[in-house]
Design a protein around this motif. Structure first.
Motif, short mmCIF file in Angstrom:
data_model
loop_
_atom_site.label_atom_id
_atom_site.label_comp_id
_atom_site.label_asym_id
_atom_site.label_seq_id
_atom_site.Cartn_x
_atom_site.Cartn_y
_atom_site.Cartn_z
N ILE A 103 2.42 -12.41 -4.45
CA ILE A 103 1.45 -11.47 -3.91
C ILE A 103 0.04 -12.05 -4.00
O ILE A 103 -0.77 -11.91 -3.07
CB ILE A 103 1.54 -10.12 -4.66
N LEU A 104 -0.26 -12.73 -5.13
CA LEU A 104 -1.58 -13.34 -5.26
C LEU A 104 -1.81 -14.45 -4.24
O LEU A 104 -2.92 -14.61 -3.73
CB LEU A 104 -1.74 -13.90 -6.68
N GLY A 109 0.24 -15.06 -1.27
CA GLY A 109 0.53 -14.72 0.11
C GLY A 109 0.18 -13.31 0.52
O GLY A 109 0.29 -12.97 1.70
N GLY A 110 -0.25 -12.48 -0.44
CA GLY A 110 -0.61 -11.12 -0.11
C GLY A 110 0.58 -10.19 -0.04
O GLY A 110 1.71 -10.54 -0.39
N TRP A 111 0.31 -8.98 0.40
CA TRP A 111 1.34 -7.94 0.52
C TRP A 111 1.30 -7.36 1.93
O TRP A 111 0.23 -7.21 2.50
CB TRP A 111 1.08 -6.84 -0.52
N GLN A 168 4.71 -11.01 5.23
CA GLN A 168 3.64 -11.81 5.81
C GLN A 168 3.40 -13.12 5.07
O GLN A 168 2.46 -13.84 5.37
CB GLN A 168 2.34 -10.99 5.82
N TRP A 169 4.28 -13.43 4.10
CA TRP A 169 4.11 -14.68 3.36
C TRP A 169 4.36 -15.86 4.30
O TRP A 169 5.34 -15.88 5.08
CB TRP A 169 5.09 -14.76 2.20
#
Length: 372
Positions: A165-166, A168-170, A174-175
């Motif tokens: 998550i840090l 590639g985000g959430w 969407q990674w």
């Protein structure tokens, strides 16, 4: 002062010889049954899984590419199985049954750990008596093993998810490739580290905490606190034991591997010599198939039982080694006092029954101290 972890290697060998020689088929075959549960003769269910070249329908076709219908043949879409309510119920029941069998097997394996230790202490393998007397601590051991495993690998999953998550985000959909590569490179060492920690904790639980539970009638956590006190008092002994046990594990693994390979040749070659003439004379017929099934089924059963018997002396030796070291560093935790006194008095050459006035091994292949 000499270290017990060094001296107990020879004593463990003498204790193993004292229990298993002269050959007593009752003790050997009951210990072979124990080996089935303590991991010496197990197998991995994942070895039976087969995967296609591509994910999807398992036909070897790339995703999105469907086979062309044959002229005059049925439409491939008409052969797609339908998920009916009956099929869904069957699948749910099958999964529940598989989970129940797995859990019962794990509980039985935990109970058998106590049976193994108690059998070595009594120098007699009484499966029914020792099993029924250790169901409650065995269930506690099972819950501890399950909880620790879930905690370690659950923590690993949470840590990797947080890193993902840090980077590639959430949400995770969407990674990008960089986030996935970061997880892979970070996940491999974390997985190895988690596996090492879990193996160390569960290994120490099996070899030292289980006999501590037996010796002082403790629960798992209480026995762990007791054992950690022993580690604090005798850290060198435990460290040397871990190193020597690791080396012994490698040597025993090589020895059992070589013996198992020899056993495979001894069992497989005769089965092959029987199968070839059957195929040449009878061919692939119902009669030939029946003969081959019987031959290879018998060979498989013989190989399986013999592989468990091969594990008996090696695993008995390793467990005696741990129990002797534990009893040396803390006399209150000695669960093999009879064996210890015998091997350090005369090398355990002649186990003697004072009441019966006869040797423990009577030479007829049975063991008078065993389960009837």
């Amino acid at each position: 002062m000499a270290l017990s972890a060094l001296e107990s290697v020879e004593d463990a060998f003498d204790g193993t010889k004292r229990l298993l020689w002269p050959f007593a088929r009752g003790i050997w075959f009951r210990l072979a049954a124990v080996m089935l549960f303590v991991g010496a003769g197990g197998f991995s269910p994942t070895s039976f899984l087969n995967f296609g070249m591509f994910p999807g329908d398992g036909t070897g076709e790339p995703p999105g590419q469907q086979p062309e219908p044959q002229p005059g043949g049925p439409d491939p879409g008409a052969l797609t199985p339908e998920l009916t309510p009956e099929l869904l119920v069957f699948l749910v029941l099958f999964v529940l049954l598989a989970v129940a069998v797995f859990l019962l097997w794990q509980i039985a394996s935990a109970v058998i750990e106590f049976v193994f230790v108690e059998s070595l202490g009594a120098e007699a393998v009484k499966l029914r008596e020792f099993f029924t007397g250790n169901v409650r601590p065995g269930v506690r051991l099972f819950l501890f093993r399950t909880g620790v495993s879930l905690l370690v690998f659950g923590g690993l999953v949470v840590a990797l998810l947080a890193v993902g998550i840090l980077v590639g985000g959430w949400p995770v959909t969407q990674w990008d490739e960089d986030a996935i590569l970061a997880l892979v490179f970070l996940g491999i060492p974390l997985l190895l580290g988690a596996t090492f920690v879990l193996g160390l904790v569960l290994g120490l639980t099996t070899t030292f905490v289980v006999p501590t539970m037996l010796a002082e009638d403790r629960g798992v956590f209480s026995a762990w606190r007791r054992f950690l006190g022993v580690v604090a008092d005798e850290p060198v002994e435990i460290l040397v034991y871990l190193v020597i046990n690791f080396v012994l594990g490698i040597a025993i693994g090589l020895a059992t591997g070589a013996l198992t390979l020899a056993l495979l040749i001894v069992v497989g070659v005769p089965a092959l010599l029987v199968s070839l003439p059957v195929l040449l004379t009878v061919g692939v017929t119902p009669l030939g198939g029946t003969v081959l099934l019987v031959v290879w089924l018998a060979a498989g059963v013989l190989f399986f039982v013999a592989s468990l018997l091969i594990a008996v002396p090696f695993q008995t030796f390793r467990r005696y080694y741990a129990l002797l070291v534990l009893g040396d560093v803390d006399a209150d935790l000695d669960v093999v006092p009879t064996t210890r006194a015998a091997v350090r008095a005369d090398g355990g050459e002649e186990p003697f029954d004072d009441e019966a006035g006869t040797d423990a091994g009577d030479g007829d292949g049975d063991d008078p101290g065993g389960e009837r």
